[in-house]
Enzyme design. Sequence first.
Site, PDB file in Angstrom:
ATOM      1  N   VAL A  18      43.191  43.584  41.762  1.00 33.79           N
ATOM      2  CA  VAL A  18      43.678  43.678  43.140  1.00 33.79           C
ATOM      3  C   VAL A  18      44.814  42.679  43.365  1.00 33.79           C
ATOM      4  O   VAL A  18      45.808  42.987  44.024  1.00 33.79           O
ATOM      5  CB  VAL A  18      42.531  43.462  44.143  1.00 33.79           C
ATOM      6  CG1 VAL A  18      43.053  43.491  45.577  1.00 33.79           C
ATOM      7  CG2 VAL A  18      41.475  44.544  43.952  1.00 33.79           C
ATOM      8  N   TYR A  19      44.698  41.498  42.782  1.00 34.25           N
ATOM      9  CA  TYR A  19      45.800  40.536  42.823  1.00 34.25           C
ATOM     10  C   TYR A  19      47.060  41.163  42.232  1.00 34.25           C
ATOM     11  O   TYR A  19      48.147  41.115  42.838  1.00 34.25           O
ATOM     12  CB  TYR A  19      45.416  39.271  42.051  1.00 34.25           C
ATOM     13  CG  TYR A  19      46.493  38.223  41.992  1.00 34.25           C
ATOM     14  CD1 TYR A  19      46.668  37.318  43.030  1.00 34.25           C
ATOM     15  CD2 TYR A  19      47.335  38.129  40.884  1.00 34.25           C
ATOM     16  CE1 TYR A  19      47.660  36.348  42.973  1.00 34.25           C
ATOM     17  CE2 TYR A  19      48.321  37.162  40.814  1.00 34.25           C
ATOM     18  CZ  TYR A  19      48.482  36.271  41.860  1.00 34.25           C
ATOM     19  OH  TYR A  19      49.471  35.317  41.800  1.00 34.25           O
TER      20      TYR A  19
END
Length: 261
Positions: free
Chosen positions: A165-166
């Site tokens: 997700v980063y």
Amino acid sequence: MNNTSTDSTSGLLAGKVAFITGAGRGIGAAAARLFAREGAEVLLAARTEEQLKAVTEEVRAAGGTADYVVCDLADAAGVRAAVDRAVDLYGRLDIAFNNGATIQRPGPMDQLPEAEFDHVCTVNLKSVWVAMVAEVAAIRATAGSGAIVNNSSVGSLRGNPELPVYGATKRAVNSLTESAAVTYGPEGIRVNAIAPGGTLTEMIRTWEAESPGVLDRIKAQTPLRRTADPDEIAEAAAWLLSDRSSFVTGTVLRVDGGARA
């Protein structure tokens, strides 16, 4: 750290007002010190006042001009107010470095709680959009032209199974950067991003604590066989924000020791 005194007349960023998020530590703090040494008047923004105050005092002790504003990147109104504060303090805005971000819990995407997904997206993506919109408005209303740099990540340029997700939010930042460059280029506002590789910051130390051996693996995968110092990443941002890069916009500059070569 370079302790050279500030040269406000002939530095790379002489005469410019700079706004920096995530400026209390790591790359943001390194950028604050560097930008001030290169002649900019700097406004630091971050969540932790103690860190902001320490960096601001360090810049002033070296002869630079700096102030700070406490700002939570998850609070859109606070981000807009922080950008406006630069204009209130210094009368204009020329350049901005959207550096602040949050890390996610390392691991497969199916193991990340939805609330953490939402928080990472808010801090790493929405705040950059909010900040850019406010920065463009401030530059347009005061300096007329200027430059913005967003801090992305080399992890945005490939599959990222440990920080999915980063990596996704940073890839979205790359897209926002390119779109903004096309949108605001006709006005003389340049927008670029940097994509750092492994850098010795608190964020990567947290990742190492969660996943021992990450630092050694990053070094092994980097042709220069080391991690970056935050000052080295700040130097790339300073160049992109300076008039030396006057024909550079819409680029995502890898500052990764050759990791993606």
